[in-house]
Scaffold this motif. Structure first.
Motif, PDB file in Angstrom:
ATOM      1  N   VAL A  30       0.850  -1.198   0.000  1.00  0.00           N
ATOM      2  CA  VAL A  30       0.000   0.000   0.000  1.00  0.00           C
ATOM      3  C   VAL A  30       0.883   1.245   0.000  1.00  0.00           C
ATOM      4  CG1 VAL A  30      -1.793   1.249   1.234  1.00  0.00           C
ATOM      5  CG2 VAL A  30      -1.779  -1.258   1.259  1.00  0.00           C
ATOM      6  N   PRO A  31       0.602   2.212  -0.909  1.00  0.00           N
ATOM      7  CA  PRO A  31       1.383   3.459  -0.942  1.00  0.00           C
ATOM      8  C   PRO A  31       0.940   4.402   0.186  1.00  0.00           C
ATOM      9  CG  PRO A  31      -0.287   3.525  -2.641  1.00  0.00           C
ATOM     10  CD  PRO A  31      -0.379   2.162  -2.007  1.00  0.00           C
ATOM     11  N   VAL A  32       1.371   4.091   1.409  1.00  0.00           N
ATOM     12  CA  VAL A  32       0.884   4.826   2.587  1.00  0.00           C
ATOM     13  C   VAL A  32       1.291   6.286   2.531  1.00  0.00           C
ATOM     14  CG1 VAL A  32       0.984   4.967   5.104  1.00  0.00           C
ATOM     15  CG2 VAL A  32       0.929   2.742   3.971  1.00  0.00           C
ATOM     16  N   ARG A  33       2.548   6.572   2.155  1.00  0.00           N
ATOM     17  CA  ARG A  33       3.020   7.955   2.143  1.00  0.00           C
ATOM     18  C   ARG A  33       2.185   8.815   1.197  1.00  0.00           C
ATOM     19  NH1 ARG A  33       9.340   8.679   1.439  1.00  0.00           N
ATOM     20  NH2 ARG A  33       9.150   7.440   3.337  1.00  0.00           N
ATOM     21  N   GLU A  34       1.906   8.278  -0.012  1.00  0.00           N
ATOM     22  CA  GLU A  34       1.106   9.034  -0.968  1.00  0.00           C
ATOM     23  C   GLU A  34      -0.329   9.202  -0.478  1.00  0.00           C
ATOM     24  OE1 GLU A  34       3.049   6.615  -1.594  1.00  0.00           O
ATOM     25  OE2 GLU A  34       4.473   7.111  -3.189  1.00  0.00           O
ATOM     26  N   LEU A  35      -0.863   8.173   0.171  1.00  0.00           N
ATOM     27  CA  LEU A  35      -2.227   8.259   0.697  1.00  0.00           C
ATOM     28  C   LEU A  35      -2.311   9.277   1.832  1.00  0.00           C
ATOM     29  CD1 LEU A  35      -3.199   4.472   0.745  1.00  0.00           C
ATOM     30  CD2 LEU A  35      -4.054   6.238  -0.814  1.00  0.00           C
ATOM     31  N   SER A  53      -0.221  -8.224   3.458  1.00  0.00           N
ATOM     32  CA  SER A  53      -0.278  -7.580   4.777  1.00  0.00           C
ATOM     33  C   SER A  53      -0.331  -6.079   4.590  1.00  0.00           C
ATOM     34  CB  SER A  53       0.945  -7.968   5.627  1.00  0.00           C
ATOM     35  OG  SER A  53       2.137  -7.505   5.021  1.00  0.00           O
ATOM     36  N   LEU A  54      -0.687  -5.401   5.655  1.00  0.00           N
ATOM     37  CA  LEU A  54      -0.705  -3.947   5.660  1.00  0.00           C
ATOM     38  C   LEU A  54       0.416  -3.455   6.570  1.00  0.00           C
ATOM     39  CD1 LEU A  54      -4.544  -3.274   6.082  1.00  0.00           C
ATOM     40  CD2 LEU A  54      -3.201  -3.275   3.959  1.00  0.00           C
ATOM     41  N   PRO A  55       1.155  -2.432   6.133  1.00  0.00           N
ATOM     42  CA  PRO A  55       2.223  -1.909   7.000  1.00  0.00           C
ATOM     43  C   PRO A  55       1.634  -1.249   8.245  1.00  0.00           C
ATOM     44  CG  PRO A  55       1.919  -0.482   5.111  1.00  0.00           C
ATOM     45  CD  PRO A  55       1.041  -1.676   4.876  1.00  0.00           C
ATOM     46  N   SER A  56       2.434  -1.163   9.300  1.00  0.00           N
ATOM     47  CA  SER A  56       1.948  -0.587  10.564  1.00  0.00           C
ATOM     48  C   SER A  56       1.586   0.892  10.410  1.00  0.00           C
ATOM     49  CB  SER A  56       3.011  -0.744  11.656  1.00  0.00           C
ATOM     50  OG  SER A  56       4.227  -0.103  11.261  1.00  0.00           O
ATOM     51  N   ASP A  57       2.297   1.613   9.502  1.00  0.00           N
ATOM     52  CA  ASP A  57       1.981   3.027   9.329  1.00  0.00           C
ATOM     53  C   ASP A  57       0.688   3.240   8.551  1.00  0.00           C
ATOM     54  OD1 ASP A  57       3.011   2.061   6.993  1.00  0.00           O
ATOM     55  OD2 ASP A  57       4.338   3.759   6.587  1.00  0.00           O
ATOM     56  N   PHE A  58       0.091   2.146   8.038  1.00  0.00           N
ATOM     57  CA  PHE A  58      -1.216   2.273   7.374  1.00  0.00           C
ATOM     58  C   PHE A  58      -2.251   2.791   8.376  1.00  0.00           C
ATOM     59  CE2 PHE A  58      -5.366   0.598   6.185  1.00  0.00           C
ATOM     60  CZ  PHE A  58      -5.463   0.992   4.859  1.00  0.00           C
ATOM     61  N   CYS A  59      -2.045   2.475   9.663  1.00  0.00           N
ATOM     62  CA  CYS A  59      -3.011   2.878  10.692  1.00  0.00           C
ATOM     63  C   CYS A  59      -2.947   4.370  10.994  1.00  0.00           C
ATOM     64  CB  CYS A  59      -2.756   2.084  11.972  1.00  0.00           C
ATOM     65  SG  CYS A  59      -2.898   0.300  11.727  1.00  0.00           S
ATOM     66  N   SER A  60      -1.992   5.075  10.371  1.00  0.00           N
ATOM     67  CA  SER A  60      -1.942   6.527  10.543  1.00  0.00           C
ATOM     68  C   SER A  60      -2.925   7.243   9.624  1.00  0.00           C
ATOM     69  CB  SER A  60      -0.524   7.034  10.254  1.00  0.00           C
ATOM     70  OG  SER A  60      -0.164   6.793   8.896  1.00  0.00           O
ATOM     71  N   LEU A  61      -3.560   6.491   8.712  1.00  0.00           N
ATOM     72  CA  LEU A  61      -4.530   7.098   7.789  1.00  0.00           C
ATOM     73  C   LEU A  61      -5.880   7.221   8.491  1.00  0.00           C
ATOM     74  CD1 LEU A  61      -3.599   5.047   4.577  1.00  0.00           C
ATOM     75  CD2 LEU A  61      -2.748   7.297   5.276  1.00  0.00           C
ATOM     76  N   MET A  62      -5.892   8.051   9.533  1.00  0.00           N
ATOM     77  CA  MET A  62      -7.064   8.150  10.391  1.00  0.00           C
ATOM     78  C   MET A  62      -8.210   8.921   9.735  1.00  0.00           C
ATOM     79  SD  MET A  62      -5.040   8.858  13.967  1.00  0.00           S
ATOM     80  CE  MET A  62      -6.556   9.040  14.887  1.00  0.00           C
ATOM     81  N   HIS A  63      -7.967   9.477   8.529  1.00  0.00           N
ATOM     82  CA  HIS A  63      -9.034  10.210   7.846  1.00  0.00           C
ATOM     83  C   HIS A  63      -9.975   9.265   7.103  1.00  0.00           C
ATOM     84  CE1 HIS A  63      -5.698   9.719   4.970  1.00  0.00           C
ATOM     85  NE2 HIS A  63      -6.662   9.670   4.032  1.00  0.00           N
TER      86      HIS A  63
END
Length: 305
Positions: A30-35, A53-63
């Motif tokens: 998942v392109p977390v930084r771009e998201l 799997s999903l990276p742990s920083d994916f959970c920072s997409l709280m929007h």
């Protein structure tokens, strides 16, 4: 992101209002930084990709409000998946999930959930039920949240029990340590007291021995001095006594000779001889001299009385 690795794909081109469709992009990650740079994209579709799997920083997409992860190969969700507190719609259809993270209970705004076609734990599968229509999916969201909250409460309770047990164990260890230290202090104190008592006994024994020696020494001194303090006069040295006796004998012999001569000169016919005349004259002079001495005269008068 490219279709294989994900780079080169423009997310802004995919953004339609607040919806971002990344389905069927053959994504492996998942392109977390771009998201994260697109906070307007509250609806995200990642279905039909190759996500394991999903990276742990994916959970920072709280929007995110709506998330579609269906038809991937997800085996588990991140442990802190519950950080996505604004999530209301979650589609996990046809993945490889067995359990959900305990933090899932924090998704208090979740109102729609689909967990069909996953090898779920039997208990979790029974709670989730079928999501064949809108009503069932909403019920699945409510029941799964309740179930996960119960699990979280149980884990919290177990954690508290574990912490309590650890605290009690720590208190027990501290109590045992204090008891051990107190026992060691008591042992040292007892040893110190015993050592002190031993030294005191040695001191008393040495003092008693010293007093006994002094008493014995005094007795020996008394026995040594006793003959000198007796009523019997001390004997003079034999050589001094012999000399004194010899002198006394000589004086007595001379006095006897003088008396004999004086008697002969006074009482016999020899009184007219020149020697006797001299002796008589000397005798008379001596008597006259003695009588002239006042002290002797007084004594003679006292004796005559």
């Amino acid at each position: 992101m490219s279709r294989g690795g994900g780079k080169g794909l423009s997310l802004k081109d995919k953004l339609d209002g607040n919806e971002l469709d990344l389905s069927l992009c053959d994504l492996n990650e998942v392109p977390v930084r771009e998201l994260a740079a697109l906070p307007k994209a509250t609806v995200l579709d990642l279905s039909c990709n190759n996500l394991i799997s999903l990276p742990s920083d994916f959970c920072s997409l709280m929007h995110l409000v709506k998330l579609d992860l269906s038809k991937n190969r997800l085996q588990q969700l991140p442990l802190d998946f519950g950080r996505l507190i604004n999530l209301q719609h979650l589609d996990l259809l046809n993945n490889r999930l067995v359990t959900l993270p305990v933090s899932f209970a924090q998704l208090k705004n979740l109102k729609w959930l689909d967990l069909k076609d996953n090898p779920l734990d039997p208990v979790l599968a029974k709670v989730a039920g079928d999501c064949l229509d809108e009503k069932q999916c909403k019920q699945a969201a409510v029941k799964v949240l309740q179930h996960m909250k119960a699990i979280q409460s149980e884990q919290d309770r177990q954690r508290q029990q574990k912490l309590q047990a650890e605290r009690e164990m720590e208190k027990k260890r501290e109590a045992e340590q204090r008891a051990k230290e107190a026992q060691e202090r008591e042992l040292r104190k007892r040893e110190k007291a015993e050592e002190k008592e031993r030294r005191r006994r040695e001191y008393d024994a040495q003092k008693a021995a010293k007093q006994e020696m002094e008493k014995k020494s005094k007795k020996e001194t008394v026995h040594t001095r006793k003959p000198a303090s007796s009523s019997r006069p001390p004997q003079r040295p034999r050589h001094k006594l012999s000399w004194s006796r010899s002198v006394l004998r000589v004086l007595l012999f001379v006095l006897f000779c003088i008396l004999c001569a004086l008697a002969a000169c006074k009482l016999t016919e020899l009184q007219h001889q020149p020697l006797c005349v001299s002796v008589n004259t000397l005798y008379e002079d001596v008597v006259a001299a003695l009588q002239n001495h006042k002290t002797l005269q007084n004594m003679l008068q006292h004796n005559s009385k």
